[in-house]
Design a protein around this motif. Structure first.
Motif, PDB file in Angstrom:
ATOM      1  N   SER A   1       0.813  -1.229   0.000  1.00  0.00           N
ATOM      2  CA  SER A   1       0.000   0.000   0.000  1.00  0.00           C
ATOM      3  C   SER A   1       0.839   1.267   0.000  1.00  0.00           C
ATOM      4  O   SER A   1       0.315   2.346  -0.260  1.00  0.00           O
ATOM      5  CB  SER A   1      -0.935   0.016   1.213  1.00  0.00           C
ATOM      6  N   GLY A   2       2.115   1.158   0.323  1.00  0.00           N
ATOM      7  CA  GLY A   2       2.954   2.351   0.335  1.00  0.00           C
ATOM      8  C   GLY A   2       4.381   2.016   0.696  1.00  0.00           C
ATOM      9  O   GLY A   2       4.670   0.965   1.284  1.00  0.00           O
ATOM     10  N   LEU A   3       5.283   2.916   0.322  1.00  0.00           N
ATOM     11  CA  LEU A   3       6.697   2.793   0.658  1.00  0.00           C
ATOM     12  C   LEU A   3       7.117   3.974   1.504  1.00  0.00           C
ATOM     13  O   LEU A   3       6.810   5.120   1.175  1.00  0.00           O
ATOM     14  CB  LEU A   3       7.556   2.752  -0.611  1.00  0.00           C
ATOM     15  N   ARG A   4       7.820   3.702   2.594  1.00  0.00           N
ATOM     16  CA  ARG A   4       8.379   4.759   3.432  1.00  0.00           C
ATOM     17  C   ARG A   4       9.877   4.831   3.170  1.00  0.00           C
ATOM     18  O   ARG A   4      10.594   3.828   3.283  1.00  0.00           O
ATOM     19  CB  ARG A   4       8.080   4.486   4.907  1.00  0.00           C
ATOM     20  N   LEU A   5      10.315   6.029   2.812  1.00  0.00           N
ATOM     21  CA  LEU A   5      11.694   6.235   2.388  1.00  0.00           C
ATOM     22  C   LEU A   5      12.488   6.870   3.516  1.00  0.00           C
ATOM     23  O   LEU A   5      12.202   7.998   3.924  1.00  0.00           O
ATOM     24  CB  LEU A   5      11.728   7.137   1.146  1.00  0.00           C
ATOM     25  N   PRO A   6      13.496   6.183   4.048  1.00  0.00           N
ATOM     26  CA  PRO A   6      14.236   6.716   5.188  1.00  0.00           C
ATOM     27  C   PRO A   6      15.273   7.751   4.791  1.00  0.00           C
ATOM     28  O   PRO A   6      15.773   7.762   3.654  1.00  0.00           O
ATOM     29  CB  PRO A   6      14.907   5.473   5.773  1.00  0.00           C
ATOM     30  N   LYS A   7      15.555   8.638   5.732  1.00  0.00           N
ATOM     31  CA  LYS A   7      16.691   9.565   5.619  1.00  0.00           C
ATOM     32  C   LYS A   7      16.702  10.366   4.313  1.00  0.00           C
ATOM     33  O   LYS A   7      17.753  10.556   3.693  1.00  0.00           O
ATOM     34  CB  LYS A   7      17.997   8.800   5.799  1.00  0.00           C
ATOM     35  N   VAL A   8      15.546  10.842   3.909  1.00  0.00           N
ATOM     36  CA  VAL A   8      15.443  11.649   2.693  1.00  0.00           C
ATOM     37  C   VAL A   8      16.023  13.032   2.971  1.00  0.00           C
ATOM     38  O   VAL A   8      15.713  13.659   3.992  1.00  0.00           O
ATOM     39  CB  VAL A   8      13.978  11.758   2.238  1.00  0.00           C
TER      40      VAL A   8
END
Length: 279
Positions: free
Chosen positions: A90-97
């Motif tokens: 359902s979604g992607l969480r992108l770390p340390k952007v």
């Protein structure tokens, strides 16, 4: 997006523990966040990805988002390539952007099997990320939200107490709303035993403009939901505003002395939408 559709509780679980993920899916969380990054040791990364891919081969009973590994590290490309086509994602969480290019690169490379765009959520975890908040928030139409990673940010800033993060929190909230995104979700509260501290922290976050919160244990979920749902007094107040606006759509003063206009009416509608969760 209407308020009743916005999740209030987001539960993090380690991707290399399928039995914990299964419990999380039955916990009552609005969204389950499978973590492939900080919660998984390097020698478990491959297993965590395989287990998560197996989970998402079919749609799970609640939305599942995955926090992939650091975008500049050795694991992210495999995460994105493996997970993007799966029907249960359902979604992607992108770390340390830290820049809009981080978001654009993922948005243009990670596409579901049927086309379209995978909802992306950027985590800002450094001073540079916070400084770039609006550029990140407005980077791509696939981006659906931004949030702070407060553990890393605290270390980067050398902050010792909660008040030291409030400027960064406010910056994030303003950037999200300026970019047309929903109010951000509050970062995790790390002490799962401190119920009173969690409730107080949620109340503070709500006052700043957050909506909902990430959790690291199911016992935190009802406290978060209770904190972010309107009180009976707030519901009564919102109903009075909507009733008055229906009679006279212009700016006006209520009998109790409150002045209302279009912005107040919008806030009242959001309060009543959230109140629908009260059953």
């Amino acid at each position: 997006m209407t308020a009743e559709l916005l999740p209030l509780t987001w539960l993090y679980v380690p991707g290399d523990r399928p039995e914990v993920v299964a419990k999380a899916l039955a916990s009552g969380a609005d969204v389950v966040l499978v973590d492939l990054e900080d919660a998984v040791a390097p020698d478990r990364k491959e297993y965590a990805l395989a287990a998560t891919a197996e989970l998402l081969a079919v749609p799970p009973p609640v939305p599942v988002h995955v926090r992939v590994n650091a975008l500049d590290g050795p694991f992210a490309d495999a995460d994105l390539k493996t997970l993007s086509p799966l029907p249960g994602l359902s979604g992607l969480r992108l770390p340390k952007v830290t820049s809009r290019s981080d978001v654009v690169r993922v948005a243009e490379s990670a596409t579901p099997a049927e086309g379209g765009a995978i909802p992306l959520y950027a985590l800002l975890e450094s001073a540079l990320g916070v400084e770039q908040a609006f550029a990140i928030a407005s980077a791509h139409r696939a981006l659906r939200g931004i949030a702070l990673g407060e553990t890393d940010l605290r270390a980067d800033l050398g902050v010792r107490d909660e008040a030291g993060l409030d400027w960064s929190r406010a910056r994030l909230i303003v950037a999200a709303r300026a970019a047309g995104l929903p109010p951000p979700v509050q970062s995790v509260y790390p002490d799962i035993r401190d119920v009173e501290g969690l409730a107080a922290s949620c109340a503070h976050g709500r006052a700043l403009g957050f909506l909902g919160r990430a959790a690291i244990h199911p016992r935190q979920l009802p406290i978060i939901e209770r904190a972010y749902l309107p009180t009976p007094a707030e519901v009564d107040s919102a109903e009075a505003v909507i009733k008055a606006a229906a009679t006279d759509p212009g700016a006006q003063a209520l009998p109790d002395g409150r002045f209302i206009d279009a912005a107040v009416v919008t806030g009242a509608r959001r309060t009543l939408a959230l109140a629908q969760r009260l059953g």
